[in-house]
Write a protein that holds these residues in place. Structure first.
Motif, PDB file in Angstrom:
ATOM      1  N   TYR A 195       5.925  25.998  43.250  1.00 45.90           N
ATOM      2  CA  TYR A 195       6.354  26.997  42.281  1.00 45.90           C
ATOM      3  C   TYR A 195       7.773  26.699  41.783  1.00 45.90           C
ATOM      4  CZ  TYR A 195       2.427  29.303  44.532  1.00 45.90           C
ATOM      5  OH  TYR A 195       1.189  29.579  45.059  1.00 45.90           O
ATOM      6  N   MET A 254       1.902  35.066  38.275  1.00 49.08           N
ATOM      7  CA  MET A 254       3.028  34.311  38.816  1.00 49.08           C
ATOM      8  C   MET A 254       4.124  34.152  37.758  1.00 49.08           C
ATOM      9  SD  MET A 254       2.149  33.533  41.970  1.00 49.08           S
ATOM     10  CE  MET A 254       3.220  32.189  42.436  1.00 49.08           C
ATOM     11  N   ALA A 259       7.704  32.273  38.642  1.00 45.12           N
ATOM     12  CA  ALA A 259       7.256  31.076  39.346  1.00 45.12           C
ATOM     13  C   ALA A 259       6.673  30.045  38.395  1.00 45.12           C
ATOM     14  CB  ALA A 259       6.225  31.453  40.418  1.00 45.12           C
ATOM     15  N   ARG A 272      -0.932  23.729  37.128  1.00 42.60           N
ATOM     16  CA  ARG A 272       0.157  24.303  37.912  1.00 42.60           C
ATOM     17  C   ARG A 272      -0.284  24.591  39.350  1.00 42.60           C
ATOM     18  NH1 ARG A 272       5.548  24.725  35.745  1.00 42.60           N
ATOM     19  NH2 ARG A 272       5.287  24.270  33.523  1.00 42.60           N
TER      20      ARG A 272
END
Length: 343
Positions: A195, A254, A259, A272
């Motif tokens: 992240y 997120m 993140a 991701r």
């Protein structure tokens, strides 16, 4: 240390999530995954601890693993992770030692600092001290699991713990954290996604793994557990039908916390989360390019943040154990023996 690469261990990780409102069904299904995985030859079954529903549905990981211990005989039982700053380390050592005795020595103890401020507030802990609390609690936990006096003169946890020298793991999110884990003799746990980074997860994490190995000074072989989102199906279209929307929604959540960047499309969300999805052949080809996997002693497969239906989950586990992992060099341990504690 020999140059020959040993057999890696195969694991699966469940966050114990369901789509409905019946937690009993969700928990029963998750327990069944341990039974199925054991029959398929998986070496380790892992659970993740979450004290709030976002991210997972299991708060009491050691109660859950005690039940899994009663239903299985060979698969090892681990946490990835127990949120250590929110635990009393002496009380945690008692739970760990109890499940270890009940399971015949099959426990793998993964710890980490967690990430949610709400959990810290609920447990009366200062989230700003999460790293400090993790270090302090881990020191006490180690001493307790070595059978040393903790808490008060003359007090030792019972039952007497087994040997946890090579069974404590730390989840880390930096090269410095990886080196610190090595300095204390912990095994390394790497998350499925990095992240806050734009580069591919394996590019980000490979230097962390290298830092861990460079800092390792123990006589035993260092162990690296690599968690990855791996979902095989008949083809990529079928895999996406089961995981695509969930992964996209999770990435957008997120992004709200910084993140990931905001406005991600579905393909970027899968990137991701470093997702390996599609036919077994496609996944094997992609995993052979994975930069951290050559250093891993444990491949820990998971489907989170996706929540496939139960039948699709079992089918994916079957494909991992029968087609994906064997193509990467894994083979199940003998069925009449416990899964290996080390590699």
């Amino acid at each position: 240390m020999t140059s020959e690469r040993p057999r890696f261990r195969l694991g699966f990780l469940t966050h114990v999530q369901g789509r409905g409102t019946d937690p009993a069904l969700t928990y029963r299904n998750a327990q069944e995954l341990f039974v199925v995985a054991a029959e398929l030859g998986f070496d380790v079954g892992w659970v993740a601890q979450h004290h709030v529903p976002l991210g997972g549905g299991l708060s009491s990981v050691w109660t859950f693993l005690a039940h899994a211990a009663a239903r299985t005989t060979r698969i090892r039982l681990g946490t990835a992770v127990t949120v250590l700053p929110l635990e009393d380390p002496v009380r945690l050592a008692e739970d760990v030692a109890t499940v270890d005795v009940l399971s015949g020595g099959r426990v793998e103890l993964g710890v980490g600092s967690g990430s949610g401020d709400l959990e810290y507030a609920a447990f009366g802990r200062d989230a700003a001290r999460r790293r400090e609390l993790t270090s302090e609690h881990l020191d006490v936990l180690r001493r307790a699991l070595r059978g040393e006096e903790v808490g008060a003169p003359g007090f030792r946890v019972q039952p007497a713990p087994g040997d946890f020298t090579d069974r404590i793991w730390q989840g880390v999110f930096s090269g410095g954290g990886a080196a610190y884990a090595a300095s204390g003799g912990s095994n390394l746990l790497l998350n499925r996604a990095a992240y806050g980074h734009d580069a591919p997860t394996d590019e980000v994490q490979r230097p962390w793994a290298d830092a861990f190995l460079a800092a390792w000074d123990r006589p035993r072989r260092p162990r690296i557990g690599l968690s990855r989102l791996v979902f095989p199906a008949k083809d990529r279209r079928t895999a996406l039908r089961h995981i695509g929307d969930d992964v996209h929604r999770a990435a957008l959540r997120m992004a709200e916390h910084g993140a990931f960047p905001k406005g991600l499309d579905a393909d970027e969300a899968l990137r991701r989360f470093h997702a390996f999805h599609g036919s077994p052949e496609e996944i094997v080809a992609a995993l052979r390019q994975e930069r951290v996997l050559p250093l891993a002693t444990d491949l820990i497969t998971q489907f989170n943040p996706a929540v496939p239906d139960h039948d699709a989950t079992i089918r994916a586990l079957e494909l991992i154990a029968t087609e994906v992992a064997p193509a990467l060099g894994w083979s199940p341990a003998a069925r009449d023996e416990p899964a290996p504690a080390g590699v």
